[in-house]
Each structure stands twice: as C-alpha cells, then as structure tokens.
Design a protein around this motif. Structure first.
Motif, mmCIF file in Angstrom:
data_model
loop_
_atom_site.group_PDB
_atom_site.id
_atom_site.type_symbol
_atom_site.label_atom_id
_atom_site.label_comp_id
_atom_site.label_asym_id
_atom_site.label_seq_id
_atom_site.Cartn_x
_atom_site.Cartn_y
_atom_site.Cartn_z
ATOM 1 N N ALA A 20 -8.239 -25.374 19.646
ATOM 2 C CA ALA A 20 -9.126 -24.556 19.421
ATOM 3 C C ALA A 20 -9.223 -24.062 20.658
ATOM 4 O O ALA A 20 -10.084 -23.600 21.698
ATOM 5 C CB ALA A 20 -8.944 -24.740 18.336
ATOM 6 N N LEU A 21 -7.860 -23.051 21.153
ATOM 7 C CA LEU A 21 -8.395 -21.627 22.190
ATOM 8 C C LEU A 21 -9.343 -20.735 21.977
ATOM 9 O O LEU A 21 -10.091 -20.742 22.486
ATOM 10 C CB LEU A 21 -6.661 -20.849 22.931
ATOM 11 C CG LEU A 21 -5.776 -21.912 23.351
ATOM 12 C CD1 LEU A 21 -4.066 -21.138 23.607
ATOM 13 C CD2 LEU A 21 -6.490 -22.617 24.876
ATOM 14 N N ILE A 26 -12.096 -18.486 28.307
ATOM 15 C CA ILE A 26 -11.240 -18.730 29.350
ATOM 16 C C ILE A 26 -11.800 -17.860 30.518
ATOM 17 O O ILE A 26 -11.875 -16.219 30.553
ATOM 18 C CB ILE A 26 -10.264 -18.724 29.081
ATOM 19 C CG1 ILE A 26 -9.995 -19.872 28.069
ATOM 20 C CG2 ILE A 26 -8.801 -19.116 30.203
ATOM 21 C CD1 ILE A 26 -8.649 -19.563 26.919
ATOM 22 N N GLY A 27 -12.056 -18.235 31.684
ATOM 23 C CA GLY A 27 -12.182 -17.130 33.784
ATOM 24 C C GLY A 27 -10.331 -16.736 33.641
ATOM 25 O O GLY A 27 -9.762 -17.918 33.642
ATOM 26 N N PHE A 28 -10.679 -15.754 34.470
ATOM 27 C CA PHE A 28 -9.112 -15.780 35.499
ATOM 28 C C PHE A 28 -9.810 -15.289 36.466
ATOM 29 O O PHE A 28 -10.915 -14.524 37.163
ATOM 30 C CB PHE A 28 -7.549 -15.359 34.922
ATOM 31 C CG PHE A 28 -8.039 -13.528 34.720
ATOM 32 C CD1 PHE A 28 -7.426 -13.522 35.782
ATOM 33 C CD2 PHE A 28 -9.189 -13.037 34.011
ATOM 34 C CE1 PHE A 28 -8.494 -11.542 35.987
ATOM 35 C CE2 PHE A 28 -8.206 -11.519 33.509
ATOM 36 C CZ PHE A 28 -8.309 -10.732 34.770
ATOM 37 N N LEU A 49 -2.985 -12.592 27.183
ATOM 38 C CA LEU A 49 -3.471 -13.440 25.468
ATOM 39 C C LEU A 49 -4.029 -14.367 25.394
ATOM 40 O O LEU A 49 -4.542 -14.715 23.998
ATOM 41 C CB LEU A 49 -1.612 -13.772 25.834
ATOM 42 C CG LEU A 49 -0.882 -14.184 24.599
ATOM 43 C CD1 LEU A 49 -0.733 -13.691 23.391
ATOM 44 C CD2 LEU A 49 -0.207 -15.444 24.699
ATOM 45 N N MET A 50 -4.533 -14.496 26.079
ATOM 46 C CA MET A 50 -5.542 -16.075 26.326
ATOM 47 C C MET A 50 -7.229 -14.932 26.088
ATOM 48 O O MET A 50 -8.107 -15.954 25.853
ATOM 49 C CB MET A 50 -4.964 -16.860 27.396
ATOM 50 C CG MET A 50 -4.242 -17.669 27.208
ATOM 51 S SD MET A 50 -4.235 -18.314 28.220
ATOM 52 C CE MET A 50 -4.888 -20.630 27.850
ATOM 53 N N GLY A 51 -7.207 -13.968 26.476
ATOM 54 C CA GLY A 51 -8.508 -13.776 26.382
ATOM 55 C C GLY A 51 -9.586 -14.084 27.469
ATOM 56 O O GLY A 51 -11.073 -13.768 27.624
ATOM 57 N N LEU A 131 -7.936 -19.920 35.402
ATOM 58 C CA LEU A 131 -7.271 -19.925 35.264
ATOM 59 C C LEU A 131 -6.547 -18.560 36.925
ATOM 60 O O LEU A 131 -7.757 -18.212 36.886
ATOM 61 C CB LEU A 131 -5.850 -18.735 34.367
ATOM 62 C CG LEU A 131 -6.234 -19.337 32.584
ATOM 63 C CD1 LEU A 131 -5.732 -18.089 31.580
ATOM 64 C CD2 LEU A 131 -5.909 -20.298 32.423
ATOM 65 N N ALA A 132 -5.294 -18.993 36.893
ATOM 66 C CA ALA A 132 -5.078 -18.765 38.763
ATOM 67 C C ALA A 132 -4.031 -18.497 38.916
ATOM 68 O O ALA A 132 -2.864 -19.308 38.388
ATOM 69 C CB ALA A 132 -5.284 -19.147 39.885
#
Length: 204
Positions: A20-21, A26-28, A49-51, A131-132
C-alpha cells in the motif's frame, strides 16, 4: 510491469507482494533546473499524487564519468592499441579521455563514490523509496546537441546522464516508467534500497 514482476519471481523463487502506498515514506529528487518545464510539471503531478517530499542530492556526474571512462579504457586497452579499433568517433573520444585519466584521480573518484553512498544510505533512513525524473526532456531530434532546460542550455549527453548516474553509480534497484507528455513521453524513476527490488516493482 507485470512481465518484469513475473521475471523477478522466477529468478528469485519468491512472490512480489503489492504494498500500500499510503504508509510509505516517498521522497523525490528536487532538480527542476535539470529538466524542461513540461517534464517537471508532469513529474510533479506524480509526486503530488504520491505525497512525495523533496530532497537534495549532489551532482555525481563528474565522479561517475571518471570511474566509467577510466575502467572502460582499461577493459578495451588492447583494442585501443590498434590503429583503427573500430569504435564510433564519439565512443573513441570517450575511451581516449579515459586513457588520459591518472590512477590517482580514479582512486579519488572511488572515494567520492563511497561518500555519495553514505549520503544515499542516509536518505533511505528517511524514505522507503525515492523518485526522480528519468530524462530531462522528451526525445530530441537527430542532430540536436544541446537542450534548453530550466537551468539553461546544457549539452545533450550530460543532460541525460546526470539524472540516472547516481543510481547507476551506487548500484541501487531502479525502474523507469513512461511519463506521457503529449504524443511523446519522458520517464519517472522509482528507486529503492539495496536489495529491495521487490518493493520497487510493487510500487511500480
């Protein structure tokens, strides 16, 4: 993604469980200056969207290039002694550049890589995945040598390598998914901790 999950399950004899997300941290990678505005806007829609939370990470391209070019020149040492080794002109230029890198500079780059690894390990104490952007722009036309990015005009090769170099250099599991922009696409990287390939696939 489903096919890659099947391959992973076959290779490792395990099942990839969906995660589950919502509970994931989560970092970007916050590098809008290294992309076009259109790519960053599309990337930001996903991170919102993914916070995902922004983080900073250094440019590793110089370290990456020193290591890769030095090692490639050693691998192809015998071929490079020939008058016509058969490489394309751009590849030959990079290999010749690798031949000129002194071992002291290579060893310094290896030490820098370890410093970057420690920084990435620290990031993974804060985030489950990061994420990148995968590429700085949509596919350029043949013959284009520079890109106009938000941070200014940049040569094509470093512009593309800069975004993937940290994860390649440090050997973490990474997956790129298409990021549709009009009729073309860019991409978004999902990056996990060392050994957490299944989590990367599950998030994908």
């Amino acid at each position: 993604v489903a096919t890659l999950i099947r391959v992973d399950e076959a290779l490792w004899n395990r099942s990839v469980q969906k995660v589950a997300l919502e509970p994931l941290k989560i970092g970007f990678w916050n590098v809008p200056q290294w992309t076009t505005l259109k790519v960053w806007e599309s990337f930001s829609r996903v991170t919102d969207l993914m916070g995902a939370v922004p983080f900073n990470f250094p440019d590793v391209l110089e370290t990456y290039s020193s290591i890769v070019q030095f090692e490639a020149a050693r691998v192809h040492r015998a071929a490079l002694e020939q008058e016509n080794p058969g490489f394309s002109a751009p590849t030959l230029e990079l290999l010749r550049r690798g031949q000129s890198i002194p071992e002291t500079l290579y060893l310094e780059a290896m030490r820098e890589r370890e410093n970057f690894r420690v920084q990435l390990e620290t990031l993974f104490t804060e985030f489950d995945v990061i994420l990148a952007p995968s590429v700085p722009a949509v596919t350029p036309k043949i013959g284009v040598e520079t890109l106009e990015l938000s941070g200014g005009s940049t040569a094509l090769r470093p512009a593309f390598l800069r975004l993937t170099a940290p994860f390649s250099l440090l050997g973490v599991p990474t997956m790129s998914l298409p990021l549709k922009i009009g009729m073309l696409s860019a991409g978004i990287q999902i990056v996990g901790r060392w050994g957490e390939d299944a989590k990367v696939l599950s998030v994908a």
